[in-house]
Design a protein around this motif. Sequence first.
Motif, PDB file in Angstrom:
ATOM      1  N   TRP A 256      -7.033  17.580   8.449  1.00 22.58           N
ATOM      2  CA  TRP A 256      -6.011  16.977   7.606  1.00 22.58           C
ATOM      3  C   TRP A 256      -4.756  16.742   8.429  1.00 22.58           C
ATOM      4  N   GLN A 257      -4.273  15.497   8.412  1.00 22.29           N
ATOM      5  CA  GLN A 257      -3.100  15.126   9.175  1.00 22.29           C
ATOM      6  C   GLN A 257      -1.986  14.695   8.222  1.00 22.29           C
ATOM      7  N   PRO A 258      -0.739  15.115   8.476  1.00 21.69           N
ATOM      8  CA  PRO A 258       0.363  14.692   7.605  1.00 21.69           C
ATOM      9  C   PRO A 258       0.704  13.221   7.827  1.00 21.69           C
ATOM     10  N   VAL A 259       0.843  12.478   6.749  1.00 25.51           N
ATOM     11  CA  VAL A 259       1.209  11.070   6.797  1.00 25.51           C
ATOM     12  C   VAL A 259       2.487  10.877   5.996  1.00 25.51           C
ATOM     13  N   SER A 260       3.517  10.366   6.653  1.00 25.19           N
ATOM     14  CA  SER A 260       4.793  10.130   5.979  1.00 25.19           C
ATOM     15  C   SER A 260       4.759   8.781   5.269  1.00 25.19           C
ATOM     16  N   VAL A 261       5.147   8.780   4.008  1.00 18.86           N
ATOM     17  CA  VAL A 261       5.179   7.568   3.196  1.00 18.86           C
ATOM     18  C   VAL A 261       6.568   7.446   2.593  1.00 18.86           C
ATOM     19  N   ALA A 262       7.189   6.287   2.788  1.00 17.31           N
ATOM     20  CA  ALA A 262       8.522   6.069   2.242  1.00 17.31           C
ATOM     21  C   ALA A 262       8.492   6.217   0.723  1.00 17.31           C
ATOM     22  N   GLY A 263       9.453   6.948   0.196  1.00 17.06           N
ATOM     23  CA  GLY A 263       9.533   7.162  -1.240  1.00 17.06           C
ATOM     24  C   GLY A 263       8.991   8.493  -1.692  1.00 17.06           C
ATOM     25  N   LEU A 264       8.312   9.217  -0.799  1.00 13.13           N
ATOM     26  CA  LEU A 264       7.800  10.541  -1.131  1.00 13.13           C
ATOM     27  C   LEU A 264       8.641  11.607  -0.415  1.00 13.13           C
ATOM     28  N   PRO A 265       8.909  12.717  -1.059  1.00 16.58           N
ATOM     29  CA  PRO A 265       9.797  13.721  -0.454  1.00 16.58           C
ATOM     30  C   PRO A 265       9.200  14.436   0.744  1.00 16.58           C
ATOM     31  N   ALA A 266       7.864  14.444   0.854  1.00 16.64           N
ATOM     32  CA  ALA A 266       7.212  15.162   1.953  1.00 16.64           C
ATOM     33  C   ALA A 266       5.972  14.397   2.393  1.00 16.64           C
ATOM     34  N   PRO A 267       5.515  14.603   3.627  1.00 17.66           N
ATOM     35  CA  PRO A 267       4.288  13.946   4.082  1.00 17.66           C
ATOM     36  C   PRO A 267       3.094  14.328   3.216  1.00 17.66           C
ATOM     37  N   VAL A 268       2.122  13.419   3.149  1.00 17.89           N
ATOM     38  CA  VAL A 268       0.915  13.636   2.359  1.00 17.89           C
ATOM     39  C   VAL A 268      -0.230  13.978   3.314  1.00 17.89           C
ATOM     40  N   PRO A 269      -0.976  15.068   3.082  1.00 22.64           N
ATOM     41  CA  PRO A 269      -2.132  15.373   3.936  1.00 22.64           C
ATOM     42  C   PRO A 269      -3.193  14.285   3.790  1.00 22.64           C
ATOM     43  N   ALA A 270      -3.707  13.815   4.924  1.00 23.15           N
ATOM     44  CA  ALA A 270      -4.699  12.740   4.919  1.00 23.15           C
ATOM     45  C   ALA A 270      -5.870  13.101   5.813  1.00 23.15           C
ATOM     46  N   LEU A 271      -7.057  12.704   5.393  1.00 24.69           N
ATOM     47  CA  LEU A 271      -8.281  12.920   6.167  1.00 24.69           C
ATOM     48  C   LEU A 271      -8.919  11.571   6.420  1.00 24.69           C
ATOM     49  N   ILE A 272      -9.314  11.318   7.661  1.00 21.01           N
ATOM     50  CA  ILE A 272      -9.951  10.055   8.034  1.00 21.01           C
ATOM     51  C   ILE A 272     -11.456  10.259   8.098  1.00 21.01           C
TER      52      ILE A 272
ATOM     53  N   LEU B 186       0.835  -1.199   0.000  1.00 23.81           N
ATOM     54  CA  LEU B 186       0.000   0.000   0.000  1.00 23.81           C
ATOM     55  C   LEU B 186       0.871   1.250   0.000  1.00 23.81           C
ATOM     56  N   GLU B 187       1.888   1.274   0.841  1.00 29.67           N
ATOM     57  CA  GLU B 187       2.765   2.444   0.909  1.00 29.67           C
ATOM     58  C   GLU B 187       3.500   2.655  -0.417  1.00 29.67           C
ATOM     59  N   ARG B 188       3.929   1.563  -1.047  1.00 27.96           N
ATOM     60  CA  ARG B 188       4.637   1.711  -2.314  1.00 27.96           C
ATOM     61  C   ARG B 188       3.707   2.213  -3.414  1.00 27.96           C
ATOM     62  N   ALA B 189       2.445   1.758  -3.398  1.00 27.48           N
ATOM     63  CA  ALA B 189       1.476   2.242  -4.376  1.00 27.48           C
ATOM     64  C   ALA B 189       1.268   3.747  -4.230  1.00 27.48           C
ATOM     65  N   ILE B 190       1.189   4.223  -3.001  1.00 26.75           N
ATOM     66  CA  ILE B 190       1.032   5.670  -2.781  1.00 26.75           C
ATOM     67  C   ILE B 190       2.248   6.418  -3.309  1.00 26.75           C
ATOM     68  N   ALA B 191       3.438   5.879  -3.053  1.00 25.09           N
ATOM     69  CA  ALA B 191       4.659   6.544  -3.503  1.00 25.09           C
ATOM     70  C   ALA B 191       4.739   6.593  -5.027  1.00 25.09           C
ATOM     71  N   LEU B 192       4.326   5.522  -5.704  1.00 27.54           N
ATOM     72  CA  LEU B 192       4.442   5.466  -7.161  1.00 27.54           C
ATOM     73  C   LEU B 192       3.356   6.292  -7.853  1.00 27.54           C
ATOM     74  N   PHE B 193       2.129   6.276  -7.323  1.00 30.98           N
ATOM     75  CA  PHE B 193       1.054   7.054  -7.931  1.00 30.98           C
ATOM     76  C   PHE B 193       1.115   8.520  -7.525  1.00 30.98           C
ATOM     77  N   ALA B 194       1.730   8.811  -6.382  1.00 27.46           N
ATOM     78  CA  ALA B 194       1.972  10.183  -5.908  1.00 27.46           C
ATOM     79  C   ALA B 194       0.722  11.057  -5.928  1.00 27.46           C
ATOM     80  N   PRO B 195      -0.343  10.681  -5.212  1.00 27.42           N
ATOM     81  CA  PRO B 195      -1.527  11.558  -5.139  1.00 27.42           C
ATOM     82  C   PRO B 195      -1.223  12.778  -4.283  1.00 27.42           C
ATOM     83  N   GLN B 196      -2.043  13.814  -4.465  1.00 29.51           N
ATOM     84  CA  GLN B 196      -1.817  15.040  -3.713  1.00 29.51           C
ATOM     85  C   GLN B 196      -2.345  14.936  -2.282  1.00 29.51           C
TER      86      GLN B 196
END
Length: 299
Positions: free
Chosen positions: A251-267, A216-226
């Motif tokens: 919106w909470q920052p979520v760190s994902v390996a392979g991305l240069p910066a955390p991604v804002p996430a909403l639960i 899952l984390e790698r998919a996020i890194a490769l697709f790179a959503p905003q």
Amino acid sequence: MMDGALSLLRLYAEWGVDTAVEDTPIDHRLARLAPIPAYQESLHQGQGHQDVTPQRHSPHATPGIQPRKTVGTPAFAPAQRPPAAAPTHQPAAGPALLADSVAQAHAVAAAATTPDSLRTALEQFDSCSLRITAMHTLFPEGPMHAPLMIIGEAPDADEDRSGHVFSGRSGTLLDQMLSAIGLARDSLLLATALPWRPPGGRPPTDAERRICQPFLERAIALFAPQRLLLCGRLPAHLLTGTNKALPRRSWQPVSVAGLPAPVPALIMRHPLQLRASPTARKDIWNDLLLVAQMLQQNG
């Protein structure tokens, strides 16, 4: 008389009523939001944009959901998983074997450099018992660099049967949610927290979650959503690494390996909870307004 009035107020509260009736109807969605601009493919011209939205041709698709039209050849059409061969690497049965399987999952996921190679790696990965029992491998559907990636729970029966993310009843409810704020699923990236459905829809074990998390984390890194919209507890826990109660409606920052910066996430709640109660519907609506406001703000 007073008791009757209090009972009526309690009933209104349970129904989610929070606004008095006025002489003229008010569309609160239009009152609070400006029109949301459609997701323009031109935004990604020159950025390596790649349309990877699959077409829906499953005979198990739920009536009422029209197949999605795409331009060009879809890169990620779901394929029936080949007959399971005898696994070369047995699923984890103890602490040592579990650690080995988790390490293998991390290595396999990290070696994938494109969405195509990640999907191939998932199809061939045999260190998770869920792959053996599932009908399909669920892979993210949608464009690269999407403005929003919606991640649901583990695949349900409809998703496992059709091979499509958010299909069947959950897909219908998701379409209703998105249309309420002027969005279409074709402009978004859709995924499930796990690539395979646990047998009978049971909750995934801790070992299964740990083995599937790297993919899952790698998919996020490769697709790179905003941005990420985490529908349910499972994707939230996989990406935050905690089982504690997580903050809502922010919106909470979520760190994902392979991305240069955390991604804002909403639960938020899963679309299937729209039928749970008036309170659930009210919570989902308020979260959708946050999503719409953020997308509007970012243009």
